[in-house]
Design a protein around this motif. Structure first.
Motif, PDB file in Angstrom:
ATOM      1  N   TYR A   1       0.848  -1.187   0.000  1.00  0.00           N
ATOM      2  CA  TYR A   1       0.000   0.000   0.000  1.00  0.00           C
ATOM      3  C   TYR A   1       0.886   1.239   0.000  1.00  0.00           C
ATOM      4  CZ  TYR A   1      -3.050   3.757   1.454  1.00  0.00           C
ATOM      5  OH  TYR A   1      -3.724   4.953   1.509  1.00  0.00           O
ATOM      6  N   VAL A   2       0.574   2.184  -0.867  1.00  0.00           N
ATOM      7  CA  VAL A   2       1.296   3.450  -0.927  1.00  0.00           C
ATOM      8  C   VAL A   2       0.312   4.556  -0.592  1.00  0.00           C
ATOM      9  CG1 VAL A   2       2.591   5.048  -2.383  1.00  0.00           C
ATOM     10  CG2 VAL A   2       2.879   2.575  -2.676  1.00  0.00           C
ATOM     11  N   GLN A   3       0.728   5.449   0.287  1.00  0.00           N
ATOM     12  CA  GLN A   3      -0.153   6.521   0.717  1.00  0.00           C
ATOM     13  C   GLN A   3      -0.696   7.283  -0.479  1.00  0.00           C
ATOM     14  OE1 GLN A   3       1.666   9.288   3.427  1.00  0.00           O
ATOM     15  NE2 GLN A   3      -0.280  10.127   4.108  1.00  0.00           N
ATOM     16  N   GLY A   4      -2.008   7.488  -0.496  1.00  0.00           N
ATOM     17  CA  GLY A   4      -2.660   8.179  -1.597  1.00  0.00           C
ATOM     18  C   GLY A   4      -3.455   7.264  -2.502  1.00  0.00           C
ATOM     19  N   MET A   5      -3.224   5.959  -2.401  1.00  0.00           N
ATOM     20  CA  MET A   5      -3.995   5.025  -3.224  1.00  0.00           C
ATOM     21  C   MET A   5      -5.488   5.127  -2.930  1.00  0.00           C
ATOM     22  SD  MET A   5      -1.761   1.509  -3.434  1.00  0.00           S
ATOM     23  CE  MET A   5      -0.290   1.399  -4.471  1.00  0.00           C
ATOM     24  N   ASN A   6      -5.811   5.523  -1.707  1.00  0.00           N
ATOM     25  CA  ASN A   6      -7.224   5.694  -1.346  1.00  0.00           C
ATOM     26  C   ASN A   6      -7.894   6.749  -2.215  1.00  0.00           C
ATOM     27  OD1 ASN A   6      -5.419   7.489   0.215  1.00  0.00           O
ATOM     28  ND2 ASN A   6      -7.318   8.332   1.021  1.00  0.00           N
ATOM     29  N   GLU A   7      -7.128   7.766  -2.609  1.00  0.00           N
ATOM     30  CA  GLU A   7      -7.683   8.837  -3.439  1.00  0.00           C
ATOM     31  C   GLU A   7      -7.969   8.348  -4.861  1.00  0.00           C
ATOM     32  OE1 GLU A   7      -8.625  11.519  -2.185  1.00  0.00           O
ATOM     33  OE2 GLU A   7      -7.534  11.645  -0.291  1.00  0.00           O
TER      34      GLU A   7
END
Length: 342
Positions: free
Chosen positions: A170-176
């Motif tokens: 998981y890489v920060q920002g994938m939620n966006e």
């Protein structure tokens, strides 16, 4: 014969040029077709959807029960207790029976304790990011059971993706990036499909990232295909169409693409525009038969050209502020300019 993607590209471009909004039903079909989730043969849609949705449930059964602790990989499952019974005295294993990789202080990558710590850290990051997803939209944020259910779905998808893609995790920002897909699918007027929004979003999210994964792989950051290579392509594209602006930004004021375009590119512009405009832009991104990256670079270049007068009159501080907080713009016109950069 015109390909399916070619037809979709022309159709979406018309919508982009004239500023109309696609209905949610069309949004769903466009996304699923262009991302390869649905086969071209419509007769196979129902069968393929049933197969993928069943597969996703299997992923949830396999990965989600072990995300909080008590996983069989950390010991403690009934299947392992009998094998160690003869070595247990007063509830403790004999020191000689503890393998090096099972030692709590082991730094080895195969250490179960180290893997558990990394996994827990990933879960915490996902939880933080999911809760921060579009806090101004009740669909994603709030105390309602509906919002919490949507957050749970985002969390599930991101955790399963990380477990299946160990090279990226998981890489920060994938939620966006996931949020627009899930929003469209969850709001499908066909409630039968809306109920499977989590499964459908997962596979479309995987397909979307498959064309962008090099930008998220840290090992490739400095390579031609990594994020810095992509930023270099943007610089070259701007130089091709507006050499004066490129020189002023990168040479005169020393505002390099990594200062602003890193976020533009890795998050597919989801932080630069309002949610309705993001979905409108994505109609065009997904219509690129070679994947979204080339179209994304053209849109980024068009964004710079549209504010060229302000940039040419600015210094490092004012230009950086402008590009990190891009001003409201007419999305139809932006996409029109981007389409001219062929």
């Amino acid at each position: 014969m015109v390909s399916l993607r070619g037809k979709m590209q022309s159709k979406v471009l018309l919508f982009a040029l004239f500023g109309h909004r696609l209905t949610l039903t069309v949004h769903v079909l466009v996304a699923q077709l262009l991302l390869g989730y649905l086969p071209k043969d419509r007769a196979l849609w129902e069968q393929e959807l049933a197969k993928k949705r069943s597969q996703y449930e299997a992923f949830k059964d396999e990965f989600l029960p072990n995300t909080v602790g008590g996983s069989s990989t950390t010991g403690g499952s009934e299947g392992h207790s009998d094998g160690n019974a003869e070595h247990v005295e007063h509830g403790f294993l004999d020191r000689s029976e503890i393998a090096q990789d099972d030692h709590p202080l082991s730094l080895g990558k195969t250490s179960q304790w180290n893997q558990f710590a990394e996994h827990s850290e990933m879960i915490e990051q996902v939880d933080r990011d999911v809760k921060r997803t579009h806090p101004d939209i009740h669909f994603f944020c709030g105390d309602s059971s509906f919002a919490k259910s949507n957050q749970d779905s985002l969390r599930n998808i991101l955790i399963i993706f990380a477990k299946l893609n160990a090279g990226i995790r998981y890489v920060q920002g994938m939620n966006e990036i996931l949020a627009p897909l899930f929003f469209v699918f969850r709001n499908d007027p066909d409630y039968k499909n809306a109920n499977f929004a989590e499964a459908d979003s997962f596979f479309c999210f995987v397909e979307l990232l498959s064309g962008l994964r090099d930008n998220f792989c840290q090992k490739l950051d400095n390579s031609v295909v990594g994020i810095r290579g992509t930023l270099s392509k943007l610089s070259q594209l701007l130089k091709k169409y507006d050499g004066e602006l490129q020189h002023h930004l990168e040479i005169t004021t020393e505002v390099n693409p990594q200062f602003y375009a890193f976020r533009w590119i890795t998050l597919l512009l989801t932080q630069e525009f309002n949610f309705a405009d993001i979905i409108h832009i994505w109609d065009t991104l997904l219509s690129d038969p070679d994947g979204p990256q080339e179209t994304l670079l053209r849109i980024c270049c068009a964004m710079l050209i549209l504010v060229r007068k302000r940039l040419l009159a600015g210094d490092f501080s004012s230009n950086l502020k402008l590009l990190q907080s891009y001003p409201p713009t007419n999305i139809g016109h932006l996409l029109y300019v981007a389409n001219k950069l062929q």
